[in-house]
Design a protein around this motif. Structure first.
Motif, PDB file in Angstrom:
ATOM      1  N   THR A   5       1.179  -1.072  -0.118  1.00  0.00           N
ATOM      2  CA  THR A   5       0.061   0.039  -0.092  1.00  0.00           C
ATOM      3  C   THR A   5       1.177   1.284   0.097  1.00  0.00           C
ATOM      4  N   GLU A   6       1.734   1.167   1.325  1.00  0.00           N
ATOM      5  CA  GLU A   6       3.136   2.527   0.923  1.00  0.00           C
ATOM      6  C   GLU A   6       2.870   2.972  -0.119  1.00  0.00           C
ATOM      7  N   ALA A   7       3.655   1.780  -1.384  1.00  0.00           N
ATOM      8  CA  ALA A   7       5.025   1.680  -2.349  1.00  0.00           C
ATOM      9  C   ALA A   7       3.523   2.675  -3.075  1.00  0.00           C
ATOM     10  N   LYS A  11       4.026   6.047  -5.563  1.00  0.00           N
ATOM     11  CA  LYS A  11       3.859   6.009  -7.190  1.00  0.00           C
ATOM     12  C   LYS A  11       2.890   7.440  -7.705  1.00  0.00           C
ATOM     13  N   LEU A  12       1.412   6.882  -6.547  1.00  0.00           N
ATOM     14  CA  LEU A  12       0.619   7.837  -7.078  1.00  0.00           C
ATOM     15  C   LEU A  12       0.875   9.352  -6.162  1.00  0.00           C
ATOM     16  N   LEU A  13       1.109  10.000  -5.695  1.00  0.00           N
ATOM     17  CA  LEU A  13       1.969  11.204  -4.875  1.00  0.00           C
ATOM     18  C   LEU A  13       2.658  11.905  -5.875  1.00  0.00           C
ATOM     19  N   VAL A  39      -0.782   2.557 -11.922  1.00  0.00           N
ATOM     20  CA  VAL A  39      -1.150   1.881 -10.569  1.00  0.00           C
ATOM     21  C   VAL A  39      -2.763   1.960 -11.142  1.00  0.00           C
ATOM     22  N   ASN A  40      -3.315   1.282 -11.215  1.00  0.00           N
ATOM     23  CA  ASN A  40      -5.323   1.250 -10.799  1.00  0.00           C
ATOM     24  C   ASN A  40      -5.388   2.987 -10.672  1.00  0.00           C
ATOM     25  N   LYS A  41      -6.106   3.497 -12.004  1.00  0.00           N
ATOM     26  CA  LYS A  41      -7.029   5.220 -11.325  1.00  0.00           C
ATOM     27  C   LYS A  41      -7.780   4.517  -9.635  1.00  0.00           C
ATOM     28  N   GLN A  46      -9.492   4.976  -3.614  1.00  0.00           N
ATOM     29  CA  GLN A  46      -9.444   4.029  -2.576  1.00  0.00           C
ATOM     30  C   GLN A  46      -8.268   4.860  -1.470  1.00  0.00           C
ATOM     31  N   TYR A  47      -7.899   5.287  -1.474  1.00  0.00           N
ATOM     32  CA  TYR A  47      -6.600   6.236  -0.709  1.00  0.00           C
ATOM     33  C   TYR A  47      -6.988   7.522  -1.155  1.00  0.00           C
TER      34      TYR A  47
END
Length: 189
Positions: A5-7, A11-13, A39-41, A46-47
């Motif tokens: 989750t953190e990785a 990546k998204l950030l 990553v899946n959008k 979710q996050y």
């Protein structure tokens, strides 16, 4: 293998930071951010809830600590010059900071992480007021605002920089900002 989750958040950030710095909140696209992150959008939702939540997370991560770790060394004009040089170095190493701050001001009605950012600014103002004996706290606040503006100007206004000072380099701009900060501190009003 368990999901990292953190990785995935990182990546998204990272992808969102680059896109928001380029085009702001309104111009950014969730599909593009997810694709750039690999990553899946749906993970964005979710996050972070939505694109605005992701923008807020990027701002909190990137700009909340703008002044953190920058110390006021010495007294008088050299103290403000030291802060100017350190802040310039931070922004030069992370040029997206200036653009994110500009987009935040253009697109949001309130700053992200306002309380903690205000605390960081207040601590710096107090340190500057202590280092500049001929300045009260209000004037130290005005000096800090002027200093931040000086440091961010060429990053936020690159076309103006090219027109006004076409030979400006990172090192020449740093020297100018430090000299201007010292001159500002030397004025006691």
């Amino acid at each position: 293998m368990p999901w990292d989750t953190e990785a995935t958040r990182r990546k998204l950030l990272d992808a969102a930071t680059a896109q928001f710095a380029r085009v702001g909140l309104a111009g950014a696209r969730v599909d593009s951010i997810a694709r750039e992150a690999g990553v899946n959008k749906e993970r964005i939702y979710q996050y972070f809830g939505d694109k605005s939540g992701l923008f807020a997370a990027v701002l909190a991560t990137e700009v909340e600590h703008l002044l953190e770790g920058i110390s006021v060394a010495g007294n008088g004009a050299s103290a403000l010059g030291h802060v100017a040089g350190a802040l310039h170095d931070r922004v030069a190493m992370r040029p997206h900071l200036a653009r994110l701050l500009a987009w935040e001001s253009l697109e949001l009605s309130e700053p992200v992480s306002a309380e903690s950012r205000a605390e960081g600014c207040a601590a710096m103002v107090t340190a500057l007021a202590d280092a500049l004996p001929h300045h009260d706290r209000a004037h130290a606040g005005e000096l800090l605002l002027s200093l931040i503006s000086l440091v961010l100007a060429d990053r936020c206004l690159p076309h103006v920089t090219a027109l006004v000072a076409p030979g400006s380099t990172t090192s020449s701009r740093r020297a100018a900002v430090v000299a201007q900060a010292r001159a500002l501190a030397a004025t006691g009003s």
